[in-house]
Design a protein around this motif. Sequence first.
Motif, PDB file in Angstrom:
ATOM      1  N   SER A 154      62.833 -92.126  22.552  1.00 25.99           N
ATOM      2  CA  SER A 154      63.705 -92.367  21.406  1.00 25.99           C
ATOM      3  C   SER A 154      65.072 -92.875  21.876  1.00 25.99           C
ATOM      4  O   SER A 154      65.636 -92.381  22.847  1.00 25.99           O
ATOM      5  N   ASN A 155      65.601 -93.846  21.138  1.00 25.08           N
ATOM      6  CA  ASN A 155      66.932 -94.366  21.438  1.00 25.08           C
ATOM      7  C   ASN A 155      68.040 -93.571  20.773  1.00 25.08           C
ATOM      8  O   ASN A 155      69.217 -93.875  20.958  1.00 25.08           O
ATOM      9  N   GLY A 156      67.669 -92.583  19.972  1.00 18.73           N
ATOM     10  CA  GLY A 156      68.689 -91.894  19.197  1.00 18.73           C
ATOM     11  C   GLY A 156      69.084 -92.735  17.993  1.00 18.73           C
ATOM     12  O   GLY A 156      68.356 -93.636  17.567  1.00 18.73           O
ATOM     13  N   MET A 157      70.247 -92.472  17.433  1.00 18.85           N
ATOM     14  CA  MET A 157      70.697 -93.231  16.272  1.00 18.85           C
ATOM     15  C   MET A 157      72.205 -93.369  16.306  1.00 18.85           C
ATOM     16  O   MET A 157      72.885 -92.765  17.147  1.00 18.85           O
ATOM     17  N   GLY A 158      72.735 -94.166  15.387  1.00 19.91           N
ATOM     18  CA  GLY A 158      74.173 -94.372  15.326  1.00 19.91           C
ATOM     19  C   GLY A 158      74.900 -93.165  14.761  1.00 19.91           C
ATOM     20  O   GLY A 158      74.349 -92.394  13.970  1.00 19.91           O
ATOM     21  N   MET A 159      76.152 -92.995  15.165  1.00 21.66           N
ATOM     22  CA  MET A 159      76.966 -91.891  14.670  1.00 21.66           C
ATOM     23  C   MET A 159      77.193 -92.046  13.166  1.00 21.66           C
ATOM     24  O   MET A 159      77.395 -93.144  12.656  1.00 21.66           O
ATOM     25  N   HIS A 160      77.146 -90.917  12.466  1.00 17.46           N
ATOM     26  CA  HIS A 160      77.349 -90.928  11.022  1.00 17.46           C
ATOM     27  C   HIS A 160      77.761 -89.529  10.575  1.00 17.46           C
ATOM     28  O   HIS A 160      77.670 -88.558  11.336  1.00 17.46           O
ATOM     29  N   THR A 161      78.212 -89.420   9.364  1.00 15.48           N
ATOM     30  CA  THR A 161      78.380 -88.124   8.719  1.00 15.48           C
ATOM     31  C   THR A 161      77.398 -88.066   7.560  1.00 15.48           C
ATOM     32  O   THR A 161      76.969 -89.096   7.033  1.00 15.48           O
ATOM     33  N   ASP A 162      77.056 -86.860   7.140  1.00 12.75           N
ATOM     34  CA  ASP A 162      76.169 -86.719   5.985  1.00 12.75           C
ATOM     35  C   ASP A 162      76.925 -86.931   4.678  1.00 12.75           C
ATOM     36  O   ASP A 162      76.317 -86.943   3.607  1.00 12.75           O
ATOM     37  N   GLN A 163      78.232 -87.108   4.782  1.00 14.59           N
ATOM     38  CA  GLN A 163      79.055 -87.360   3.605  1.00 14.59           C
ATOM     39  C   GLN A 163      79.441 -88.834   3.497  1.00 14.59           C
ATOM     40  O   GLN A 163      80.148 -89.229   2.579  1.00 14.59           O
ATOM     41  N   ILE A 164      78.951 -89.640   4.432  1.00 18.37           N
ATOM     42  CA  ILE A 164      79.389 -91.032   4.500  1.00 18.37           C
ATOM     43  C   ILE A 164      78.890 -91.857   3.321  1.00 18.37           C
ATOM     44  O   ILE A 164      79.436 -92.916   3.011  1.00 18.37           O
ATOM     45  N   THR A 165      77.832 -91.371   2.641  1.00 17.33           N
ATOM     46  CA  THR A 165      77.291 -92.124   1.509  1.00 17.33           C
ATOM     47  C   THR A 165      78.058 -91.875   0.215  1.00 17.33           C
ATOM     48  O   THR A 165      77.779 -92.523  -0.800  1.00 17.33           O
ATOM     49  N   ILE A 166      79.000 -90.944   0.217  1.00 13.86           N
ATOM     50  CA  ILE A 166      79.777 -90.653  -0.991  1.00 13.86           C
ATOM     51  C   ILE A 166      80.872 -91.700  -1.117  1.00 13.86           C
ATOM     52  O   ILE A 166      81.749 -91.810  -0.263  1.00 13.86           O
ATOM     53  N   ASN A 167      80.812 -92.479  -2.174  1.00 11.60           N
ATOM     54  CA  ASN A 167      81.801 -93.524  -2.394  1.00 11.60           C
ATOM     55  C   ASN A 167      82.430 -93.374  -3.776  1.00 11.60           C
ATOM     56  O   ASN A 167      81.714 -93.232  -4.765  1.00 11.60           O
ATOM     57  N   LEU A 209      80.122 -96.800  16.340  1.00 12.15           N
ATOM     58  CA  LEU A 209      79.081 -95.895  15.880  1.00 12.15           C
ATOM     59  C   LEU A 209      77.926 -95.769  16.862  1.00 12.15           C
ATOM     60  O   LEU A 209      77.096 -94.865  16.728  1.00 12.15           O
ATOM     61  N   PHE A 210      77.850 -96.665  17.838  1.00  9.44           N
ATOM     62  CA  PHE A 210      76.716 -96.678  18.757  1.00  9.44           C
ATOM     63  C   PHE A 210      77.128 -96.270  20.167  1.00  9.44           C
ATOM     64  O   PHE A 210      76.443 -96.578  21.141  1.00  9.44           O
ATOM     65  N   ASP A 211      78.253 -95.543  20.263  1.00  9.39           N
ATOM     66  CA  ASP A 211      78.754 -95.065  21.545  1.00  9.39           C
ATOM     67  C   ASP A 211      78.877 -93.550  21.464  1.00  9.39           C
ATOM     68  O   ASP A 211      79.570 -93.023  20.586  1.00  9.39           O
ATOM     69  N   ASN A 212      78.187 -92.825  22.343  1.00  8.58           N
ATOM     70  CA  ASN A 212      78.218 -91.360  22.345  1.00  8.58           C
ATOM     71  C   ASN A 212      79.376 -90.774  23.151  1.00  8.58           C
ATOM     72  O   ASN A 212      79.447 -89.560  23.337  1.00  8.58           O
ATOM     73  N   ALA A 213      80.280 -91.630  23.621  1.00  7.26           N
ATOM     74  CA  ALA A 213      81.402 -91.142  24.419  1.00  7.26           C
ATOM     75  C   ALA A 213      82.198 -90.102  23.628  1.00  7.26           C
ATOM     76  O   ALA A 213      82.501 -90.290  22.454  1.00  7.26           O
ATOM     77  N   GLY A 214      82.532 -89.005  24.305  1.00 12.90           N
ATOM     78  CA  GLY A 214      83.339 -87.969  23.670  1.00 12.90           C
ATOM     79  C   GLY A 214      82.537 -86.931  22.917  1.00 12.90           C
ATOM     80  O   GLY A 214      83.097 -85.947  22.429  1.00 12.90           O
TER      81      GLY A 214
END
Length: 329
Positions: A154-167, A209-214
């Motif tokens: 698995s390549n994993g996925m991009g960084m996100h929040t579960d609240q990011i879809t609230i607009n 969003l595609f960097d796991n640094a930090g």
Amino acid sequence: MDCRYGHHFNHISSTGDSRLGVKFADALSPIQPASPPHSSSYGRLPQPTADLEQVRRDVKEFGYGFVKDALSPPQLAGLQKRLKDQAEGEAKAGVAYFDGGPKKPNQRIWNLPNKGQEFLDLLEHPLVEEFMPETLGDGYHLSSYTANINRPGSNGMGMHTDQITINPAVPQFPLGLNLMWFLCDVNEENGGTRILPQSHNGLVAPDNLFDNAGTTFASGPAGTCLVFESRVWHATGPNIAQGGERPVILQFYVRHFVRPQENFTLSVTPEVEARMTAKMKQACGYRVTATLGGVEGFRPDGTIVKRPESPVVALNADGTRTSVGRSKL
């Protein structure tokens, strides 16, 4: 639209440096988040513990915490078998969903209320009542109830929040809380969830969003429950193990006024609905809260609703039923 949401779900396409694109969009936005601190800058990070008050403190300070031994050995064994059988059955039936990179090694299982009594019973686990009311208030319900089987490659996925879809974005307070149940020992090698500690506090977001640094990673023994709130930036980690898989179950609860990702009142079968308790039905959105969620008009707060057997339909002036066709307006 939050630019990171648009980028993550391919609503916004760009060529060139995606980080520069995100920062340019931030400059045009009234919300301009700062870059989060590196996880190495913290003196300590949450660890699995049976002390629920410590878990509360960890969630408040870091945005996440771990409940050790949240599942009993019989619960763990039952969930492991049911999920394994369901995953194999969906693959064999040709209805499975795979992702995780070009070879799609990961398998996701959707709509768990339909998939076995073990998953229904988990909706009544004491940790739900332990954490949800104080964080989300009255009438909380599931946004989604899924499993993620993260497999090697698995390549994993991009960084996100579960609240990011609230607009429009509402970063000032949490709209959701997630319970992630570990069905195996989870660590960095087998794809433990990447987390940016304290990224729930203030206007903080990663530039790339595609960097796991930090980031750090969620690690704990089988039976652990990871509790994390909806503003924390996180991602499924890459699975670089030589074998095995990392199955987890995710119960994502939201405040009563937030539209769920899964429309359970339509997707739950009548057979499953018939054996659900009131708590299970609340979790799946059958409960009226304030004036929201009624059927055929107003229903008192706390009512558990059901599909009406005889809904009011289009009537003639004399009270007889009329046929409904296309309007000429």
